[in-house]
Design an enzyme around this catalytic site. Sequence first.
Site, PDB file in Angstrom:
ATOM      1  N   ASP A   1      25.185  79.619  54.255  1.00 50.27           N
ATOM      2  CA  ASP A   1      24.796  79.418  55.609  1.00 50.27           C
ATOM      3  C   ASP A   1      24.166  80.914  56.197  1.00 50.27           C
ATOM      4  O   ASP A   1      24.491  81.818  55.475  1.00 50.27           O
ATOM      5  CB  ASP A   1      25.876  78.682  56.329  1.00 50.27           C
ATOM      6  CG  ASP A   1      25.150  77.742  57.570  1.00 50.27           C
ATOM      7  OD1 ASP A   1      24.273  78.183  58.391  1.00 50.27           O
ATOM      8  OD2 ASP A   1      25.380  76.595  57.335  1.00 50.27           O
TER       9      ASP A   1
ATOM     10  N   HIS B   1      18.748  78.246  57.904  1.00 47.61           N
ATOM     11  CA  HIS B   1      20.356  78.815  57.681  1.00 47.61           C
ATOM     12  C   HIS B   1      20.243  79.711  56.583  1.00 47.61           C
ATOM     13  O   HIS B   1      21.447  79.379  55.713  1.00 47.61           O
ATOM     14  CB  HIS B   1      21.153  77.515  57.681  1.00 47.61           C
ATOM     15  CG  HIS B   1      21.502  76.909  58.808  1.00 47.61           C
ATOM     16  ND1 HIS B   1      22.091  77.217  60.054  1.00 47.61           N
ATOM     17  CD2 HIS B   1      21.302  75.386  59.224  1.00 47.61           C
ATOM     18  CE1 HIS B   1      22.233  76.472  61.123  1.00 47.61           C
ATOM     19  NE2 HIS B   1      21.429  75.312  60.387  1.00 47.61           N
TER      20      HIS B   1
ATOM     21  N   GLU C   1      17.538  72.000  60.786  1.00 47.60           N
ATOM     22  CA  GLU C   1      17.782  72.785  61.852  1.00 47.60           C
ATOM     23  C   GLU C   1      16.575  74.239  61.408  1.00 47.60           C
ATOM     24  O   GLU C   1      16.942  75.251  61.732  1.00 47.60           O
ATOM     25  CB  GLU C   1      19.031  73.429  62.260  1.00 47.60           C
ATOM     26  CG  GLU C   1      19.801  72.453  63.064  1.00 47.60           C
ATOM     27  CD  GLU C   1      21.054  72.894  63.175  1.00 47.60           C
ATOM     28  OE1 GLU C   1      21.740  72.494  64.558  1.00 47.60           O
ATOM     29  OE2 GLU C   1      21.915  73.663  62.478  1.00 47.60           O
TER      30      GLU C   1
HETATM   31  C1  ACM Z   1      24.305  70.269  61.031  1.00 55.24           C
HETATM   32  O1  ACM Z   1      25.135  70.184  61.508  1.00 55.24           O
HETATM   33  N1  ACM Z   1      23.464  71.280  61.314  1.00 55.24           N
HETATM   34  C2  ACM Z   1      23.895  69.595  59.724  1.00 55.24           C
END
Ligand code: ACM
Length: 469
Positions: A132, A196, A260
């Site tokens: 991440d 991410h 995201e």
């Molecule tokens: C997430 O909670 N961004 C998958």
Amino acid sequence: MEHLSIIPKPVSIKRGEGFFQSEGMPSVTRKETDLGGEAYKLIIEKDRITVEAGTPAGMYNGMQTFRQLTLSDYCDGTLKLPCAEISDYPRFSWRGFMLDCSRYFYSVPFIKNLIDALSMHHINRFHWHLTDDQGWRFNVKEYPLLAEIGSRRQVRNLMRQPYYGGIYTESEIREVVGFASERNVEVVPEVDLPGHASAILASYPGLGCTGGPYRVEDRYGIFEDVLCAGNDQIFDLAEKVFNTLAALFPSKWVHIGGDEVWYNRWDACPKCQKKLSELGLNKTGELQSWITCKLVQMLAERGKTAIGWDEILEDSDKFKLPKEMVVMSWRGDEGGTKASRLGHPVIMAPCTYGCYLDYKHLNTPEEPGQSFGGLIAPVYKSYSMDPVTSKMSEEDAKLILGGQGNLWAELIYAGKIAEYMIFPRMCAIAEALWSPRESKDIDDFSRRLTVHRKRLDDLGINQYRGPLQ
Ligand code: ACM
Ligand code: ZN
């Protein structure tokens, strides 16, 4: 049969006459039968206890139910149990738990202990969130800076080291995978692409649209720097990453994230815009589904099936995701409902269903965790989760593999706090995923939980003990 207080609640318990009683711990007779899949029978007679199963998975599940009884009913050197015949099998095949080891670098002993405790509840998937913005957690031989730079963030809440982080070594990963496999738990790795990605970009700035500089992030958030869609080198990296994962994880699934992803860098990047026009695309978002389709194909060539967060369905008319790609619904149940209608297998983990274990149990300032706009996750809400929603047809429902609980870890800065967030909510989710829908009963669960808490105590697991709703 109140007294047995098993979680998740078995499909059927028939009470017999009398009691089994032994001084010391009895050895259980194991018997092979033609029971399929993960099913088992646990037969308690006056003079013996037998676990019957047709597979190692079924035998393991039966032994775990027996383990629960030994933890709660073994007192002063004596085990006393009412005679009974328990017949049991799962409602869903995917009963998972996700641990974010990027924001917080949980130790291997902690992870193993957790997998063991979860497997006592017949949880059979460990979704290992390994990358991440805040840290990359394994070595990729051809990209050594992912481990050297990408695994280290500058500041970590309450920590005073110059940096915080680390990687799981190859042998540690194999150790976790082997340990889990002995407990009927399949380890499913996740690398989050193309968003991410701060840890990747800090290591290899050339893979971003602006060239950086970038840093491994030291706070929660969604960051606008993502992998550059106009730079084909991102697929060279994905190839080496997938080779590494394929060598380490026998699971047929690999999770490729996809959540995201902000598009403002792609909108402003000449390379991304060139790719957009070469591909004849109208919307920037279509670049993401183009990337996803390529990643899915690369995994298929390695015999793996891709899983992605529900955002992967967006702008996917032009580059249609292969039907076998699994969609993990997290923003609500809409993603899962839409995915099943389109023919994708689905795993339900909606933050609106009590599946987000980083959310507070109670809406008070002292309670650890987050509450987005007042959204919290009391134990009863987790218990009520049902992966099959009223919006799904019978045909759609057949595509629902199951569900899971997710623990995101930016605010969960110690293993004991992680346990507090996980238990007893994962006990509730385990029952929601294992037991027949008709048998769900919150009051009955709550009664059994009072006995079950002692088992968690005996395993040394920390747990939340406040109100369940
Ligand atoms: C997430 O909670 N961004 C998958
Ligand atoms: Zn770009």
